[in-house]
Design a protein around this motif. Structure first.
Motif, PDB file in Angstrom:
ATOM      1  N   THR A  67       0.843  -1.208   0.000  1.00 51.54           N
ATOM      2  CA  THR A  67       0.000   0.000   0.000  1.00 51.54           C
ATOM      3  C   THR A  67       0.873   1.252   0.000  1.00 51.54           C
ATOM      4  N   THR A  68       1.831   1.285   0.919  1.00 53.28           N
ATOM      5  CA  THR A  68       2.711   2.456   1.007  1.00 53.28           C
ATOM      6  C   THR A  68       3.733   2.466  -0.108  1.00 53.28           C
ATOM      7  N   ARG A  71       2.632   3.775  -3.450  1.00 53.29           N
ATOM      8  CA  ARG A  71       2.506   5.235  -3.491  1.00 53.29           C
ATOM      9  C   ARG A  71       3.870   5.892  -3.665  1.00 53.29           C
ATOM     10  N   PHE A  72       4.884   5.285  -3.034  1.00 60.38           N
ATOM     11  CA  PHE A  72       6.240   5.810  -3.241  1.00 60.38           C
ATOM     12  C   PHE A  72       6.665   5.616  -4.693  1.00 60.38           C
ATOM     13  N   ARG A  75       4.368   8.229  -6.736  1.00 59.66           N
ATOM     14  CA  ARG A  75       4.476   9.661  -6.469  1.00 59.66           C
ATOM     15  C   ARG A  75       5.911  10.165  -6.394  1.00 59.66           C
ATOM     16  N   LEU A  76       6.818   9.306  -5.983  1.00 59.37           N
ATOM     17  CA  LEU A  76       8.189   9.787  -5.806  1.00 59.37           C
ATOM     18  C   LEU A  76       9.176   9.135  -6.763  1.00 59.37           C
ATOM     19  N   TRP A 179       7.640   0.888   8.300  1.00 56.42           N
ATOM     20  CA  TRP A 179       6.983   1.987   7.596  1.00 56.42           C
ATOM     21  C   TRP A 179       7.753   3.293   7.786  1.00 56.42           C
ATOM     22  N   LEU A 181      10.690   4.734   7.312  1.00 62.24           N
ATOM     23  CA  LEU A 181      11.980   4.780   6.642  1.00 62.24           C
ATOM     24  C   LEU A 181      12.158   6.144   5.991  1.00 62.24           C
ATOM     25  N   SER A 182      13.385   6.625   5.961  1.00 60.77           N
ATOM     26  CA  SER A 182      13.654   7.858   5.237  1.00 60.77           C
ATOM     27  C   SER A 182      13.672   7.552   3.735  1.00 60.77           C
ATOM     28  N   LEU A 183      13.709   8.594   2.949  1.00 64.36           N
ATOM     29  CA  LEU A 183      13.708   8.404   1.495  1.00 64.36           C
ATOM     30  C   LEU A 183      14.958   7.647   1.021  1.00 64.36           C
ATOM     31  N   PRO A 184      16.152   8.023   1.480  1.00 66.34           N
ATOM     32  CA  PRO A 184      17.337   7.249   1.064  1.00 66.34           C
ATOM     33  C   PRO A 184      17.242   5.786   1.504  1.00 66.34           C
ATOM     34  N   GLU A 185      16.661   5.559   2.669  1.00 66.95           N
ATOM     35  CA  GLU A 185      16.514   4.172   3.141  1.00 66.95           C
ATOM     36  C   GLU A 185      15.545   3.411   2.258  1.00 66.95           C
ATOM     37  N   ARG A 187      14.994   3.980  -0.898  1.00 66.06           N
ATOM     38  CA  ARG A 187      15.681   3.714  -2.172  1.00 66.06           C
ATOM     39  C   ARG A 187      16.643   2.534  -1.982  1.00 66.06           C
ATOM     40  N   SER A 188      17.334   2.532  -0.853  1.00 64.30           N
ATOM     41  CA  SER A 188      18.278   1.449  -0.578  1.00 64.30           C
ATOM     42  C   SER A 188      17.543   0.118  -0.449  1.00 64.30           C
TER      43      SER A 188
ATOM     44  N   ALA B  41      -0.862   6.330   5.265  1.00 66.99           N
ATOM     45  CA  ALA B  41       0.154   5.970   4.261  1.00 66.99           C
ATOM     46  C   ALA B  41       0.557   7.221   3.467  1.00 66.99           C
ATOM     47  N   ILE B  45       4.076   9.556   2.836  1.00 69.96           N
ATOM     48  CA  ILE B  45       4.500  10.060   1.522  1.00 69.96           C
ATOM     49  C   ILE B  45       4.802  11.547   1.603  1.00 69.96           C
ATOM     50  N   GLU B  51      11.080  15.705   2.380  1.00 72.37           N
ATOM     51  CA  GLU B  51      12.489  15.294   2.438  1.00 72.37           C
ATOM     52  C   GLU B  51      13.162  15.509   1.085  1.00 72.37           C
ATOM     53  N   MET B 103      21.522   1.319  10.217  1.00 74.66           N
ATOM     54  CA  MET B 103      20.731   0.493   9.320  1.00 74.66           C
ATOM     55  C   MET B 103      21.573  -0.702   8.956  1.00 74.66           C
TER      56      MET B 103
END
Lengths: 399, 105
Positions: A67-68, A71-72, A75-76, A179, A181-185, A187-188, B41, B45, B51, B103
């Motif tokens: 679900t999440t 959307r990433f 949208r991103l 859920w 997580l930062s954006l770089p995380e 992507r990783s 959710a 976003i 960010e 991490m």
């Protein structure tokens, strides 16, 4: 029927893992066992009877990470195609006939390879602990627990040294399910799942053509047909699920359990008897803690009105420490209380790998029990996961 | 490019509007995301979009923690304030930095 949502007196969902969790859960069970966590916009259930009821009620539907992630993706612009496909192959998140068929396939295949898992479990514990014995001390989390199931799966499947080494980087990836997580995380995480799939897909293709693999061959025979996926592709996804969702919980259970045996109230249990509490270690550690559900319809629940679409988070850790269910010794390990509780969930989503994990934890504790006396030589560092609890480091020495 | 508060607010207002399916100038900043029909959710976003826009890490639960959109935006604009130029003479180690979980690689 109460009208207002009772607010959680402590935001345990946002709390990092560590020694503060259990007191927080104790407080929640006493003051607000069915609580609304405003910061996460979810209900939180912490009592055993409520968590058990929710796990067994089909109105509480599993909520997928897809679900999440979708959307990433949309949208991103994160390329989440592989992680979405990975989520699509997690029985955790399935429903209906597809869920039934997948469970049948996986359970049957694991049973087929049962002896191989048993032998590989003993073998890998011995191999990992032989290194530790030679050094006089080791990091229980990093050098032992975090490689356990990963090594066993590699042993059963027949990974060569190169593949084993390449996949090692992905053996502790359960944080990718979180859920928060930062954006770089993110992507990783997406990148690592993709890389893992390439390696596993190649392996599955080579092995399936031989039809002699104790786990892959039955998977190939049993895997249900799926639109847009070859059987080999689906099997590679399933192996990734086993590694990502299986390795860390086993590691967390062993490390958190041994920490309690070395430093906690349960340190009165002699090392020679550790194997006798392996099931209770699974309950105590509850290395799978917070799991999410979404309500399919309005539901009166223990005096509160829950609404269709509400997110409900269940704490298996809290449920497994509920004295109402486990008695006065719920907060510690008990030689006389050998049971796993809800460590593997309950109901139609009971963990398919339960038997494999249970036996491996037993082998691990048997092996550790046979070492010279252990004692901690550093502090445990808890990981960031709250769905799957991990410990990244726990140094111990042999005395 | 230095992002000023007005640019940040305008950007986030548009993102919220996209999620809520409303024009940007109709977004009431004193409202909650929930009232606008934006679920948890999408709140995650939004934090990620902030960010991405700011080029710095933002807590994924920012828009869930703050009761109203305005409070979340206020917190974001605080993050874009320039740092102090002179450290305090009595500053010690940052609490928790040696406990920060890395991490898993």
């Amino acid at each position: 029927m109460l009208e207002t949502r009772p607010l959680a007196p402590v935001d345990v969902v946002a709390m990092p893992d560590g020694d503060g969790l259990l007191p927080a859960y104790k407080r929640l069970r006493a003051e607000a066992p069915i609580a609304w966590v405003a910061t996460s916009r979810c209900w939180l259930l912490t009592r055993h009877r409520d968590v058990m009821a929710a796990l067994r009620n089909p109105d509480f539907k599993p909520q997928s990470i897809a679900t999440t992630w979708s959307r990433f993706h949309n949208r991103l612009g994160i390329d989440a195609a592989d992680i979405l496909d990975f989520a699509h192959h997690m029985p955790f998140f399935m429903d209906g006939q597809r869920h039934t068929d997948f469970r049948r396939c996986l359970a049957g295949s694991l049973m087929n390879a049962g002896n191989q898992f048993e032998q590989a479990g003993r073998r890998q514990v011995d191999i990992l602990l032989a290194k530790a014995r030679g050094n006089g001390g080791f990091d229980l989390a990093r050098d032992f627990a975090s490689s356990l199931l990963f090594n066993v799966i590699g042993d059963v499947l027949g990974f060569d040294d190169q593949l084993q080494a390449e996949l090692r980087d992905f053996r502790n990836l359960s944080w990718a399910l979180e859920w928060k997580l930062s954006l770089p995380e993110r992507r990783s995480a997406a990148e690592k799942i993709s890389q893992m799939h390439i390696l596993l897909r190649r392996f599955v293709h080579e092995e399936c053509s031989r039809r002699t693999n104790p786990l892959l061959t039955p998977l190939l025979e049993r895997m249900p047909e799926q639109p847009n996926h070859s059987r080999e592709d689906a099997i590679a996804r399933v192996l990734a699920v086993m590694l990502v969702v299986g390795n860390d919980p086993v590691a967390g259970a062993v490390t958190i359990g041994v920490r309690e045996l070395l430093e906690g109230e349960s340190s009165d249990i002699p090392q020679a008897q550790w194997a006798a509490v392996s099931d209770d270690v699974l309950r105590f550690a509850s290395s799978v803690d917070l799991i999410s559900r979404k309500l399919a319809s309005d539901l009166p629940f223990d005096g509160y009105q829950l609404s269709a679409g509400d997110k409900v988070v269940l704490s298996l850790l809290s449920a497994n420490h509920d004295p109402e269910e486990f008695g006065a010794n719920a907060h510690r390990l008990d030689l006389n209380g050998a049971q796993m509780g809800l460590a593997f969930g309950s109901g139609s989503h009971l963990c398919i790998g339960m038997k494999t994990a249970k036996r491996l934890v037993a082998h691990a504790l048997t092996g550790l029990a046979q070492l010279p006396r252990l004692r901690p030589s550093g502090t445990a560092k808890f990981g960031r996961g709250r769905t799957i609890r991990t410990v990244s480091s726990y140094p111990v020495e042999l005395i | 490019m230095t992002i000023n508060d007005a640019q940040l607010v305008a950007y986030m207002r548009q993102k919220i509007a996209d999620l809520a399916g409303q024009p940007a100038d109709a977004i009431d900043l004193t409202a909650t995301l929930e009232a606008l029909g934006v679920d948890s959710a999408d709140a995650v976003i939004l934090a990620a979009e902030a960010e991405d826009f700011l080029g710095r890490e933002i807590d994924a639960d920012l828009f869930l923690r703050c009761p109203t959109i305005k409070e979340a935006l206020d917190e974001l604009t605080r993050l874009t304030e320039p740092p102090r130029t002179k450290p305090r003479a009595d500053a010690g180690s940052i609490a928790g930095s040696d406990q920060k979980d890395a991490m898993e690689k």
